[in-house]
Design a protein around this motif. Structure first.
Motif, PDB file in Angstrom:
ATOM      1  N   LEU A 109       0.825  -1.203   0.000  1.00 13.69           N
ATOM      2  CA  LEU A 109       0.000   0.000   0.000  1.00 13.69           C
ATOM      3  C   LEU A 109       0.862   1.257   0.000  1.00 13.69           C
ATOM      4  CD1 LEU A 109      -2.870  -1.093   2.437  1.00 13.69           C
ATOM      5  CD2 LEU A 109      -3.031  -0.679  -0.016  1.00 13.69           C
ATOM      6  N   ARG A 110       1.961   1.205   0.736  1.00 10.95           N
ATOM      7  CA  ARG A 110       2.853   2.373   0.785  1.00 10.95           C
ATOM      8  C   ARG A 110       3.438   2.669  -0.593  1.00 10.95           C
ATOM      9  NH1 ARG A 110       6.231   0.508   4.984  1.00 10.95           N
ATOM     10  NH2 ARG A 110       5.010   0.594   6.893  1.00 10.95           N
ATOM     11  N   ALA A 111       3.876   1.585  -1.273  1.00  7.16           N
ATOM     12  CA  ALA A 111       4.461   1.773  -2.603  1.00  7.16           C
ATOM     13  C   ALA A 111       3.411   2.287  -3.583  1.00  7.16           C
ATOM     14  CB  ALA A 111       5.062   0.456  -3.091  1.00  7.16           C
ATOM     15  N   VAL A 112       2.194   1.740  -3.497  1.00  6.80           N
ATOM     16  CA  VAL A 112       1.110   2.175  -4.382  1.00  6.80           C
ATOM     17  C   VAL A 112       0.844   3.661  -4.192  1.00  6.80           C
ATOM     18  CG1 VAL A 112      -1.378   2.008  -4.730  1.00  6.80           C
ATOM     19  CG2 VAL A 112       0.003  -0.077  -4.604  1.00  6.80           C
TER      20      VAL A 112
ATOM     21  N   ASN B 134      -7.939   1.076  -3.379  1.00  6.19           N
ATOM     22  CA  ASN B 134      -9.278   0.912  -2.808  1.00  6.19           C
ATOM     23  C   ASN B 134      -9.568  -0.552  -2.505  1.00  6.19           C
ATOM     24  OD1 ASN B 134      -9.808   3.611  -2.914  1.00  6.19           O
ATOM     25  ND2 ASN B 134     -10.751   3.529  -4.946  1.00  6.19           N
ATOM     26  N   LEU B 135      -9.098  -1.427  -3.388  1.00  3.38           N
ATOM     27  CA  LEU B 135      -9.348  -2.856  -3.200  1.00  3.38           C
ATOM     28  C   LEU B 135      -8.620  -3.391  -1.971  1.00  3.38           C
ATOM     29  CD1 LEU B 135     -10.595  -5.441  -4.516  1.00  3.38           C
ATOM     30  CD2 LEU B 135      -8.373  -5.782  -5.632  1.00  3.38           C
ATOM     31  N   LEU B 136      -7.352  -3.031  -1.840  1.00  5.22           N
ATOM     32  CA  LEU B 136      -6.519  -3.642  -0.800  1.00  5.22           C
ATOM     33  C   LEU B 136      -6.604  -2.929   0.544  1.00  5.22           C
ATOM     34  CD1 LEU B 136      -3.215  -4.545  -2.667  1.00  5.22           C
ATOM     35  CD2 LEU B 136      -5.128  -6.045  -2.068  1.00  5.22           C
TER      36      LEU B 136
ATOM     37  N   ALA C  82      -8.326  -1.602   6.856  1.00  3.50           N
ATOM     38  CA  ALA C  82      -8.997  -0.444   7.458  1.00  3.50           C
ATOM     39  C   ALA C  82     -10.116  -0.911   8.387  1.00  3.50           C
ATOM     40  CB  ALA C  82      -9.552   0.471   6.369  1.00  3.50           C
ATOM     41  N   TYR C  83     -10.871  -1.932   7.935  1.00  4.19           N
ATOM     42  CA  TYR C  83     -11.923  -2.469   8.811  1.00  4.19           C
ATOM     43  C   TYR C  83     -11.316  -3.110  10.051  1.00  4.19           C
ATOM     44  CZ  TYR C  83     -15.696  -1.650   5.490  1.00  4.19           C
ATOM     45  OH  TYR C  83     -16.629  -1.055   4.681  1.00  4.19           O
ATOM     46  N   GLN C  84     -10.170  -3.740   9.861  1.00  7.92           N
ATOM     47  CA  GLN C  84      -9.512  -4.368  11.011  1.00  7.92           C
ATOM     48  C   GLN C  84      -9.089  -3.317  12.041  1.00  7.92           C
ATOM     49  OE1 GLN C  84      -6.468  -6.975   9.670  1.00  7.92           O
ATOM     50  NE2 GLN C  84      -6.324  -8.066  11.621  1.00  7.92           N
TER      51      GLN C  84
ATOM     52  N   VAL D  75     -11.253  -8.868  -2.547  1.00 10.83           N
ATOM     53  CA  VAL D  75      -9.840  -9.022  -2.902  1.00 10.83           C
ATOM     54  C   VAL D  75      -9.632 -10.369  -3.597  1.00 10.83           C
ATOM     55  CG1 VAL D  75      -7.494  -9.246  -2.012  1.00 10.83           C
ATOM     56  CG2 VAL D  75      -9.026  -7.523  -1.045  1.00 10.83           C
ATOM     57  N   LEU D  76     -10.192 -11.418  -2.988  1.00  9.14           N
ATOM     58  CA  LEU D  76     -10.013 -12.765  -3.563  1.00  9.14           C
ATOM     59  C   LEU D  76     -10.501 -12.830  -5.004  1.00  9.14           C
ATOM     60  CD1 LEU D  76     -10.980 -15.251  -0.705  1.00  9.14           C
ATOM     61  CD2 LEU D  76      -8.708 -14.634  -1.560  1.00  9.14           C
ATOM     62  N   GLN D  77     -11.629 -12.164  -5.239  1.00 13.14           N
ATOM     63  CA  GLN D  77     -12.206 -12.204  -6.587  1.00 13.14           C
ATOM     64  C   GLN D  77     -11.297 -11.556  -7.626  1.00 13.14           C
ATOM     65  OE1 GLN D  77     -15.975 -10.438  -5.876  1.00 13.14           O
ATOM     66  NE2 GLN D  77     -17.038 -12.393  -5.559  1.00 13.14           N
ATOM     67  N   GLU D  78     -10.499 -10.595  -7.179  1.00 16.30           N
ATOM     68  CA  GLU D  78      -9.671  -9.857  -8.136  1.00 16.30           C
ATOM     69  C   GLU D  78      -8.265 -10.435  -8.263  1.00 16.30           C
ATOM     70  OE1 GLU D  78     -10.675  -7.632 -10.127  1.00 16.30           O
ATOM     71  OE2 GLU D  78     -12.671  -7.225  -9.315  1.00 16.30           O
ATOM     72  N   LEU D  79      -7.946 -11.417  -7.431  1.00 18.33           N
ATOM     73  CA  LEU D  79      -6.545 -11.842  -7.372  1.00 18.33           C
ATOM     74  C   LEU D  79      -6.038 -12.445  -8.668  1.00 18.33           C
ATOM     75  CD1 LEU D  79      -5.856 -13.290  -3.843  1.00 18.33           C
ATOM     76  CD2 LEU D  79      -5.163 -11.138  -4.874  1.00 18.33           C
ATOM     77  N   ARG D  80      -6.929 -13.162  -9.374  1.00 20.62           N
ATOM     78  CA  ARG D  80      -6.490 -13.769 -10.637  1.00 20.62           C
ATOM     79  C   ARG D  80      -6.976 -12.966 -11.832  1.00 20.62           C
ATOM     80  NH1 ARG D  80      -7.450 -20.224  -9.798  1.00 20.62           N
ATOM     81  NH2 ARG D  80      -5.940 -20.475  -8.107  1.00 20.62           N
ATOM     82  N   SER D  81      -7.481 -11.771 -11.544  1.00 18.29           N
ATOM     83  CA  SER D  81      -8.056 -10.988 -12.638  1.00 18.29           C
ATOM     84  C   SER D  81      -6.973 -10.486 -13.588  1.00 18.29           C
ATOM     85  CB  SER D  81      -8.829  -9.789 -12.072  1.00 18.29           C
ATOM     86  OG  SER D  81      -7.911  -8.863 -11.516  1.00 18.29           O
TER      87      SER D  81
END
Lengths: 360, 360
Positions: free
Chosen positions: B63-66, B97-99, B104-106, B158-164
């Motif tokens: 996230l920092r690099a992004v 936004n995805l990651l 953030a919820y945690q 996140v899982l849904q996008e991992l192989r996208s």
């Protein structure tokens, strides 16, 4: 004359000052205020129920005189005929509790409803955090209803006592005081300086109580301690009330040393007035601690209202916000006290009496 | 290497500095962090659902690099091939936004449950204002349940996008960046000083946004304004959202200029990092505005939870206290910002570049 008690302390005449004269001058003036204010404050002795208070200003004057006479009798106790002073103080305390209740509910109602209106203000210029919340009108109506009921009960209690022998006896007692103060033997002849150690003791008691306040806890604004970590500090005795771990008892124990400081601060103020040497900073601190107490009482009212059976969750939610908001006011008052007290304290610690009554 | 992005900015080599080299050095390093962190952060490409995040530290690095790459592409936009920079920023924003959602919820869950536990602590040493309140365990369970659900949803997304294809395309894009930065024509040869006006513009945008903040409102601690009188000040555009007079919209409009200031502050931080001239005070202010945002988000969560159907009034009451408590944290963050910003601002206003990349 009505604001004489706070703005123009009865200073002893500079030329002929005995301790007895100083005390008699102060108490005579206060008893005069009491006797003038009493009929206006209580109306025509209960003949017109619901017409109370006949005069809010007179009621204020009356309460001020009651507090000052009681304070002087406490601080300078050794100067008076002991049994008379003890009884007088007990009767003044009774009247204070009886009369102060209704205006206190009125102020609390004004405070809570104003806070709620401000929190729920939907206006475009200055909306509050509960703007347009469905629970706000319900919570407002609930608080209004409960405080009006409490105020009516207090009013009824006053009406019941208006023709009582007890009130008449107290009025007689104050009439006596307005004429001649029952001094202890030997006191009348002592020089005015004899009063100074007792006034200094009143200041000392205040300083001691202020030392016990957890000022460090509220030294940093928004420390959050006031909502989160209560009771670290305070008087040792306050711990006992906390073992129940009931939130109301916890808050009461947390506030207790501050309420005690307020009583001692008032006594110190009146003692300095008797000596003709009022300190403006103490008046300001008295107002700060007054705000503390009113916010603390208002918070309890909000918490109590939230326990009313069958209210909606939205109502309860709004009352939770109001409760926290009032506790925030409590914290704000402590922060203000913590800023002002250290400025004032050194001067009070070295107080050696007023310039006026000194001879030579 | 993991904390390199914040503590050791990529300083341009002092001897041979062109604008292109400075930017390429920074972006190559950040793209490297991205590519190393990505597989650890997202686990084995969704093969083990529920095992995410595989490494919280790697996710933080990612996230920092992004954020840094996106910030540099924004601030120094003229230096890059325009279409590539625009697309890259859009894709980085999508990944952010995805990651960012699940952690953030945690954090929000940890914040709210800790606040609630502290408020309801019945311990004799440090009880809170809700000590022993019947609604506290219920409110805790409700918040825990709702935030766990939100977190699970974010995780699934996140899982849904991992192989996208989209994620793979972005990884390819960063691989390219780690090798060669697509600079605009003519930029590579310019001296490093050519970057200074753009960094100064980022600082100027921050200063402008900070000027619009109602710092005066939070200058006095416990002004109570934060709960009572929102929206006096702030950006002119924020007024539109308030006409609905809905409490959530009101609070969102009140927070909006602060959230915007936070974005601009991050951009300014990264711009100074690119120039090899980080300012420690900005890191601290970034943390303050981070607290502001997290408390603001947590307050919304408490208010939303209080609208859950069929909760008990005691639960709703506790949530009201928690909501006000989090808004108090928001006020505390604003107060802290108001203390620190005026100290920092003059230095940023006269910023003319770092000492390192200057020639002569």
């Amino acid at each position: 004359m009505t604001d004489a008690p706070t703005t123009a302390p009865v200073a002893p005449a500079a030329s002929s000052t005995s301790a007895g004269e100083v005390l008699a001058g102060y108490l005579t003036a206060q008893a005069g205020v009491f006797l003038r204010a009493l009929p206006q404050a209580v109306g025509e002795a209960g003949s017109r129920p619901g017409a109370l208070p006949a005069s809010a200003a007179a009621a204020d004057d009356l309460l001020r005189a009651v507090r000052r006479v009681g304070g002087a009798l406490h601080t300078f106790a050794v100067a008076f005929e002991p049994a008379w002073a003890r009884e007088s103080r007990a009767e003044l305390r009774w009247l204070l509790n009886l009369l102060a209740s209704e205006p206190a509910y009125q102020r609390r109602s004004a405070r809570l409803l104003a806070a709620l209106d401000s929190l729920a203000d939907p206006g475009p210029d200055a909306p509050g955090m509960l703007a347009g919340h469905a629970g706000a009108p319900k919570a407002r109506a609930l608080l209004d209803r409960q405080l009006t009921l409490a105020r009516t009960r207090a009013h009824t209690a006053v009406l019941q006592e208006l023709r009582s022998a007890r009130l008449h006896a107290l009025a007689d007692r104050m009439t006596l005081l307005a004429g001649e103060v029952p001094l202890a033997e030997g006191c009348a002849g002592e020089p005015a300086e004899a009063l100074l150690p007792q006034a200094a003791a009143a200041l000392g008691a205040l300083a001691e109580a202020a030392e016990l306040l957890p000022l460090q806890r509220s030294a940093v604004p928004y420390g959050g301690e006031g909502l989160h970590r209560l009771g670290s500090g305070g008087t040792p005795g306050a711990g006992a009330a906390r073992t129940g771990a009931d939130s109301e008892a916890v808050l009461a124990a947390d506030d207790e040393p501050w309420l005690r400081a307020r009583i001692l601060l008032k006594r110190a103020r009146y003692a300095l007035e008797v000596c003709g040497s009022p300190v403006a900073g103490l008046d300001e601190l008295d107002r700060v601690l007054g705000r503390h107490q009113e916010a603390s009482d208002a918070a309890v009212t909000a918490a109590t209202a939230a326990r009313t059976p069958r209210i909606t969750p939205a109502t309860a939610y709004v009352l939770g916000v109001v409760h926290a908001d009032q506790r925030l006011e409590v914290e704000a008052a402590r922060y203000a006290f913590g800023l002002q007290w250290p400025v004032l304290a050194p001067g009070l610690g070295h107080w050696e009496g007023p310039p006026a009554p000194r001879k030579g």
